[in-house]
Design an enzyme around this catalytic site. Structure first.
Site, PDB file in Angstrom:
ATOM      1  NE  ARG A 124      -2.466   1.225   3.698  1.00 30.75           N
ATOM      2  CZ  ARG A 124      -3.320   1.170   4.727  1.00 30.75           C
ATOM      3  NH1 ARG A 124      -4.607   0.938   4.505  1.00 30.75           N
ATOM      4  NH2 ARG A 124      -2.876   1.291   5.953  1.00 30.75           N
ATOM      5  NE  ARG A 157      -1.339   4.425   7.433  1.00 33.13           N
ATOM      6  CZ  ARG A 157      -2.523   3.939   7.803  1.00 33.13           C
ATOM      7  NH1 ARG A 157      -3.580   4.096   7.021  1.00 33.13           N
ATOM      8  NH2 ARG A 157      -2.660   3.288   8.931  1.00 33.13           N
ATOM      9  NE  ARG A 168      -1.507  -0.480  11.181  1.00 34.97           N
ATOM     10  CZ  ARG A 168      -1.410  -0.387   9.851  1.00 34.97           C
ATOM     11  NH1 ARG A 168      -0.242  -0.547   9.259  1.00 34.97           N
ATOM     12  NH2 ARG A 168      -2.457  -0.129   9.125  1.00 34.97           N
TER      13      ARG A 168
HETATM   14  P1  ADP Z   1      -5.529   0.789  10.243  1.00 31.51           P
HETATM   15  O1  ADP Z   1      -6.945   0.456  10.556  1.00 31.51           O
HETATM   16  O2  ADP Z   1      -5.175   0.523   8.827  1.00 31.51           O
HETATM   17  O3  ADP Z   1      -4.536   0.282  11.241  1.00 31.51           O
HETATM   18  P2  ADP Z   1      -6.070   3.537  10.912  1.00 31.51           P
HETATM   19  O4  ADP Z   1      -5.771   4.624   9.964  1.00 31.51           O
HETATM   20  O5  ADP Z   1      -7.479   3.225  11.236  1.00 31.51           O
HETATM   21  O6  ADP Z   1      -5.305   2.305  10.311  1.00 31.51           O
HETATM   22  O7  ADP Z   1      -5.302   3.801  12.302  1.00 31.51           O
HETATM   23  C1  ADP Z   1      -3.937   4.093  12.353  1.00 31.51           C
HETATM   24  C2  ADP Z   1      -3.487   4.212  13.802  1.00 31.51           C
HETATM   25  O8  ADP Z   1      -4.208   5.270  14.450  1.00 31.51           O
HETATM   26  C3  ADP Z   1      -3.747   2.993  14.674  1.00 31.51           C
HETATM   27  O9  ADP Z   1      -2.729   2.023  14.546  1.00 31.51           O
HETATM   28  C4  ADP Z   1      -3.799   3.630  16.072  1.00 31.51           C
HETATM   29  O10 ADP Z   1      -2.507   3.929  16.541  1.00 31.51           O
HETATM   30  C5  ADP Z   1      -4.487   4.943  15.808  1.00 31.51           C
HETATM   31  N1  ADP Z   1      -5.958   4.831  15.977  1.00 31.51           N
HETATM   32  C6  ADP Z   1      -6.897   4.953  14.997  1.00 31.51           C
HETATM   33  N2  ADP Z   1      -8.134   4.803  15.496  1.00 31.51           N
HETATM   34  C7  ADP Z   1      -7.981   4.579  16.828  1.00 31.51           C
HETATM   35  C8  ADP Z   1      -8.895   4.319  17.900  1.00 31.51           C
HETATM   36  N3  ADP Z   1     -10.222   4.259  17.708  1.00 31.51           N
HETATM   37  N4  ADP Z   1      -8.362   4.129  19.136  1.00 31.51           N
HETATM   38  C9  ADP Z   1      -7.047   4.184  19.357  1.00 31.51           C
HETATM   39  N5  ADP Z   1      -6.144   4.407  18.393  1.00 31.51           N
HETATM   40  C10 ADP Z   1      -6.593   4.601  17.135  1.00 31.51           C
END
Ligand code: ADP
Ligand code: ZN
Length: 226
Positions: A124, A157, A168
């Site tokens: 990605r 990213r 993750r």
């Molecule tokens: P992905 O779902 O692809 O891991 P996101 O863009 O949704 O990516 O999230 C990237 C990062 O942002 C997460 O790994 C976390 O660190 C943080 N994050 C996003 N949403 C939340 C949430 N609801 N609670 C805590 N951390 C969050």
């Protein structure tokens, strides 16, 4: 209407969320995008969140809940919205009920296995110009290193590097999957097979939404008029 998208990192929540927004008019709210935006702007919230994000760990519930509360309090969300990436823990789901009580909700869990996730996320790239998402093979075929929509350069990213992807996924499986039981018990949970072509997956989502939410098209129209 509150549409909650669940599913591991890279399952396609963002892509499908945009398609739902396009068809039904509800704004898509991505906690990850909001956080990345705060990081880029160097706000206090962003400074606090950045280290956690780069390591693939969750940002604290209070930070995320406050950010979501502010966003869904705006005018465009009054008729409903799509949540992508929030809630990510049972505690966040409970807080969501406090900050946005009394709204109908439906949960779509986009299921993709770990192997496919690792392949997708490693390939990605994000356009630094328009933010669109590219898969390396497809992007490289057209014009290596550049976005075919705006010509911007494609970047990875920080949290799409392989060690962080593993983390993750692990965080997702331990902290977020308990939401499946939580939402099943509330009778709002729907699993959607997330492997296949984008349009096929979207057709599955449309079928679930239109079967489960009578009058959805009408509600969407009302919300688009606001
Ligand atoms: P992905 O779902 O692809 O891991 P996101 O863009 O949704 O990516 O999230 C990237 C990062 O942002 C997460 O790994 C976390 O660190 C943080 N994050 C996003 N949403 C939340 C949430 N609801 N609670 C805590 N951390 C969050
Ligand atoms: Zn672009």
């Amino acid at each position: 209407m509150r549409i909650i998208l669940l599913g591991p990192p890279g399952c396609g929540k963002g892509t499908q969320g945009d398609l739902i927004q396009g068809k039904y008019g509800f704004p898509r709210i991505s906690s990850g995008d909001l956080l990345r935006d705060s990081v880029q702007r160097g706000t206090p919230l962003g400074l606090q969140a950045e280290a956690f994000m780069n390591q693939g760990e969750l940002v604290s519930d209070d930070v995320v809940v406050g950010m979501i509360q502010e966003r869904i309090g705006r005018e465009d969300c009054q008729g409903g919205f799509i949540l992508d990436g929030f809630p990510r823990t049972v505690h966040q789901a409970e807080r969501l009920l406090e900050i946005d009580h009394g709204r109908d909700e439906i949960v779509l869990d986009i299921r993709v296995d770990d192997q496919a996730i690792i392949e997708r996320l490693s390939a990605r790239r994000i356009c630094s110009g328009c933010g669109s998402i590219h898969t390396l093979r497809e992007a490289a075929a057209k014009e290596p290193g550049a976005c075919h929509a705006c010509g911007g350069s494609l970047i990875q990213r920080d949290d799409d590097k392989s060690e962080v992807i593993q983390r993750r996924l692990k965080v997702y499986r331990t902290q977020t999957t308990p939401l499946e039981k939580y939402y099943r018990e509330k009778n709002v949970y729907h699993a959607v097979e997330g492997q296949g072509r984008i349009e096929e997956i979207f057709a599955r989502i449309e079928a679930v939404l239109e079967r489960s939410v009578p009058g959805l098209a009408l509600k969407a129209e009302a919300s688009a008029k606001r």
